[in-house]
Design an enzyme around this catalytic site. Structure first.
Site, PDB file in Angstrom:
ATOM      1  N   THR A  27       0.854   0.169 -21.368  1.00  0.00           N
ATOM      2  CA  THR A  27      -0.384  -0.535 -21.694  1.00  0.00           C
ATOM      3  C   THR A  27      -0.227  -1.974 -21.222  1.00  0.00           C
ATOM      4  OG1 THR A  27       0.354  -1.322 -23.866  1.00  0.00           O
ATOM      5  CG2 THR A  27      -0.659   0.858 -23.790  1.00  0.00           C
ATOM      6  N   ALA A  55       4.396  -2.071 -24.493  1.00  0.00           N
ATOM      7  CA  ALA A  55       3.395  -2.968 -25.073  1.00  0.00           C
ATOM      8  C   ALA A  55       3.752  -4.385 -24.624  1.00  0.00           C
ATOM      9  CB  ALA A  55       3.411  -2.859 -26.596  1.00  0.00           C
ATOM     10  N   VAL A  81       9.167  -3.350 -24.859  1.00  0.00           N
ATOM     11  CA  VAL A  81       8.440  -4.624 -24.787  1.00  0.00           C
ATOM     12  C   VAL A  81       8.319  -5.078 -23.337  1.00  0.00           C
ATOM     13  CG1 VAL A  81       8.487  -7.057 -25.449  1.00  0.00           C
ATOM     14  CG2 VAL A  81       9.126  -5.299 -27.118  1.00  0.00           C
ATOM     15  N   LYS A  82       7.058  -5.318 -22.943  1.00  0.00           N
ATOM     16  CA  LYS A  82       6.783  -5.768 -21.571  1.00  0.00           C
ATOM     17  C   LYS A  82       6.724  -7.287 -21.541  1.00  0.00           C
ATOM     18  CE  LYS A  82       3.711  -3.054 -18.614  1.00  0.00           C
ATOM     19  NZ  LYS A  82       2.291  -2.788 -18.372  1.00  0.00           N
ATOM     20  N   VAL A  83       7.487  -7.875 -20.631  1.00  0.00           N
ATOM     21  CA  VAL A  83       7.428  -9.335 -20.445  1.00  0.00           C
ATOM     22  C   VAL A  83       7.061  -9.612 -18.985  1.00  0.00           C
ATOM     23  CG1 VAL A  83       9.120  -9.850 -22.263  1.00  0.00           C
ATOM     24  CG2 VAL A  83       9.905  -9.522 -19.908  1.00  0.00           C
TER      25      VAL A  83
END
Ligand code: G3P
Length: 219
Positions: A27, A55, A81-83
């Site tokens: 997402t 996310a 976790v997307k950074v």
């Protein structure tokens, strides 16, 4: 190559899960906004039916991203976790990875950026093939080059081909050696299609039905 869905629409994810063909979901803030749901509620709902749910943080400084990343990861063990591929994003990603959180570095457009993602211990790097094509560069060439550089350097970070626009992109990503491709739902559905499959199945069913017709009485 694993197939992920690039969507926040629950019904699409449920369909992909029911077909048994997807292993995760990506997402981003745009997709969450399109789906029109509360971020936390939607990510938690998706995590109930599938693992590997990326996310994305929306904070802009390292410290804020660390706090936000920890909050996202606390929602469910399936969260990755997307950074973003920025100095703050990578610094935050490194701190989060060091605390055991799986990190997906997004908005990657070059081999050098992919090397930076690997340097912070990212679990996944996401090169955006379609957006490179949009500016007249060869997106799948970049995906293939990242795979090749990672293999030569024995880097374990997974290469996730993102910004996939067509079924041909999926084939190219697989041939390039990508570990994962994340697909819009329409592209996933299109993977099933082949005119010979459709015609063959129609014929099989017609022939089967003929065997079920009452036997004609011989004269
Ligand atoms: O996973 C990244 C993807 O969401 C970007 O796709 O089509 O907006 O370039 P697109």
């Amino acid at each position: 190559m694993k197939l992920f869905l690039d969507t926040a629409v629950y019904e699409e994810i449920k369909a992909g899960v029911d077909w048994g063909v997807i292993d995760g979901v990506t997402t981003n803030p745009t997709l969450i906004a399109k789906a029109g749901h509360d971020h936390e509620e939607q990510v938690k709902k998706i995590c109930q039916i599938i693992g590997n749910v990326s996310a994305e943080v929306v904070s802009e400084t390292k410290d804020d991203m660390i706090v936000e990343g920890k909050r996202l990861a606390s929602w469910h063990p399936n969260v990755i976790v997307k950074v973003p591929m920025t100095p703050d994003g990578l610094a935050a990603g490194k701190a989060l990875a060091a605390s055991g959180i799986r990190i997906n570095v997004t908005l990657c457009f070059s081999v050098n950026q992919a090397l930076l993602a690997a340097a912070i211990g990212a679990y996944i790097v996401s090169p955006f093939a379609g957006r490179l094509d949009d500016i007249n560069e060869d997106g799948m060439r970049v995906v293939a080059d990242i795979v090749s550089a990672y293999r030569q350097q024995s880097i374990k970070t997974k290469v996730l081909a993102a910004s996939i626009r067509t079924p041909m992109h999926v084939t190219q990503a697989a041939l390039a050696g990508a570990d994962i491709s994340t697909l819009p739902f329409a592209v996933l559905k299109a993977l099933f299609n082949h005119p010979l499959t459709e015609a063959g199945q129609k014929r099989f069913l017609e022939d089967y039905r003929k065997t079920q017709e009452p036997q004609k009485v011989k004269a």
